[in-house]
Design a protein around this motif. Sequence first.
Motif, short mmCIF file in Angstrom:
data_model
loop_
_atom_site.label_atom_id
_atom_site.label_comp_id
_atom_site.label_asym_id
_atom_site.label_seq_id
_atom_site.Cartn_x
_atom_site.Cartn_y
_atom_site.Cartn_z
N ALA A 27 1.64 8.35 -4.07
CA ALA A 27 2.05 6.97 -3.74
C ALA A 27 3.56 6.94 -3.57
N TYR A 105 -6.19 11.40 1.96
CA TYR A 105 -5.85 10.00 2.23
C TYR A 105 -4.46 9.83 2.85
N GLU A 132 -4.00 -2.78 3.11
CA GLU A 132 -3.15 -3.77 2.43
C GLU A 132 -3.83 -5.12 2.28
C1 HXC Z 1 -0.06 3.49 -7.14
C2 HXC Z 1 -1.94 4.78 -6.89
C3 HXC Z 1 -2.04 4.42 -5.55
C4 HXC Z 1 -1.04 3.54 -5.01
C5 HXC Z 1 -3.67 5.74 -6.02
N1 HXC Z 1 -2.97 5.59 -7.15
N2 HXC Z 1 -3.13 5.03 -5.03
N3 HXC Z 1 -0.96 4.32 -7.70
N4 HXC Z 1 -0.07 3.11 -5.85
N5 HXC Z 1 -1.03 3.18 -3.75
C6 HXC Z 1 -3.25 6.20 -8.45
C7 HXC Z 1 -4.43 5.54 -9.15
O1 HXC Z 1 -4.02 4.37 -9.80
C8 HXC Z 1 -4.83 6.62 -10.11
O2 HXC Z 1 -3.96 6.62 -11.20
C9 HXC Z 1 -4.58 7.89 -9.33
O3 HXC Z 1 -3.64 7.54 -8.30
C10 HXC Z 1 -5.83 8.44 -8.67
O4 HXC Z 1 -6.42 7.41 -7.92
P1 HXC Z 1 -7.96 6.97 -8.07
O5 HXC Z 1 -8.05 5.58 -7.56
O6 HXC Z 1 -8.44 7.23 -9.45
O7 HXC Z 1 -8.64 8.01 -7.07
P2 HXC Z 1 -9.95 7.80 -6.22
O8 HXC Z 1 -11.02 7.13 -7.01
O9 HXC Z 1 -10.25 9.15 -5.63
O10 HXC Z 1 -9.55 6.78 -5.05
C11 HXC Z 1 -8.60 7.17 -4.10
C12 HXC Z 1 -8.10 5.94 -3.28
C13 HXC Z 1 -7.67 4.82 -4.25
C14 HXC Z 1 -9.28 5.44 -2.41
C15 HXC Z 1 -7.01 6.42 -2.37
O11 HXC Z 1 -6.73 5.39 -5.19
C16 HXC Z 1 -6.98 3.66 -3.57
O12 HXC Z 1 -7.65 2.81 -2.99
N6 HXC Z 1 -5.64 3.59 -3.67
C17 HXC Z 1 -4.88 2.48 -3.14
C18 HXC Z 1 -4.78 2.56 -1.65
C19 HXC Z 1 -3.99 1.38 -1.08
O13 HXC Z 1 -4.36 0.21 -1.31
N7 HXC Z 1 -2.87 1.66 -0.38
C20 HXC Z 1 -2.04 0.63 0.17
C21 HXC Z 1 -0.93 0.27 -0.80
S1 HXC Z 1 0.11 -1.04 -0.19
P3 HXC Z 1 -4.52 6.63 -12.72
O14 HXC Z 1 -3.26 6.53 -13.55
O15 HXC Z 1 -5.45 5.48 -12.86
O16 HXC Z 1 -5.21 7.97 -12.83
C22 HXC Z 1 1.13 -0.30 0.92
C23 HXC Z 1 2.13 -1.20 1.58
C24 HXC Z 1 3.18 -0.45 2.36
O17 HXC Z 1 1.09 0.86 1.18
C25 HXC Z 1 4.30 -1.34 2.79
C26 HXC Z 1 5.66 -0.75 2.57
C27 HXC Z 1 6.83 -1.63 2.96
#
Ligand code: HXC
Length: 258
Positions: A27, A105, A132
């Motif tokens: 991340a 991812y 998002e």
């Molecule tokens: C913080 C994150 C994260 C993120 C994953 N993690 N994505 N932490 N920010 N974006 C962390 C989880 O909390 C977890 O930590 C560890 O990484 C492993 O993730 P899991 O969810 O347990 O893995 P899995 O079940 O395999 O799922 C994978 C995943 C899911 C599908 C990718 O993690 C997910 O949906 N992540 C968020 C994706 C997302 O919404 N991205 C957009 C963000 S907003 P712990 O400590 O619990 O083990 C964005 C805006 C950009 O990007 C704009 C910029 C200006």
Amino acid sequence: MAYETIIVEIADDIATIRLNRPDALNALNQKLLNEVCTALEEADASDKVRCIVLTGSEKAFAAGADITEMADKTYVDMTTQAYFQSQSRRIEAIRKPIIAAVSGYALGGGCELAMMCDFIIAADTAKFGQPEINLGVIPGMGGTQRLARYVGKSKAMDMNLTGRFMDAEEALSSGLVSRVVPAKKLMEEAQGAAQKIAAKSMLAAMAVKDTVNRAFETPLAEGLNYERRTFYGLFATQDQKEGMAAFRDKREAQFRDK
Ligand code: HXC
């Protein structure tokens, strides 16, 4: 320079920058993105680097901006800090070619970071998305703008409105990525592409990057004019003389970036 969230290796004219926050699926927080920018700028300035590969881990290129870092921010915080704006500008200013090598991812800011590179090579395990909307926001680093330019309006709307993920095959057929390879071959493929680019005249390679990017900023007539002038300008280089002489002599060109 010592980095905490990325690993940088320079070998054979290629800088490989690997995102390295395995506990958070790479991340993007402020520290990581600032380190990426600094590493890119150092590579851009180094005469040991002719092409850059940006990659992540097998499981994730990057799963987005760090939600933990963003969650409690207010509109005023985001606006006054210009969240990730300076980093976007720093990445856009890099003049050497950057290849994104994506495995697993590439979501949200991860997909946006990959799209800021010059082209994307994907592993067959890659999953792209702009989820998002599931967080009650929209992309903030190009996910509505660059994705629409890569894949067109319909698919960009689909991805951004539903938050669904796109697999590597769909990413290839819709033009988001230039190649898909088996995950085990990803780095070999990316390094091979980088080596090919590194063997060109850097003046020509940087001119390609500059002019193709111009296509997304200008009307066609302006872009063509820009291209023509850049093309003419390359006739002031020794590399143009060498490239064309080598063709006539039926030998490999030895470019010297002069
Ligand atoms: C913080 C994150 C994260 C993120 C994953 N993690 N994505 N932490 N920010 N974006 C962390 C989880 O909390 C977890 O930590 C560890 O990484 C492993 O993730 P899991 O969810 O347990 O893995 P899995 O079940 O395999 O799922 C994978 C995943 C899911 C599908 C990718 O993690 C997910 O949906 N992540 C968020 C994706 C997302 O919404 N991205 C957009 C963000 S907003 P712990 O400590 O619990 O083990 C964005 C805006 C950009 O990007 C704009 C910029 C200006």
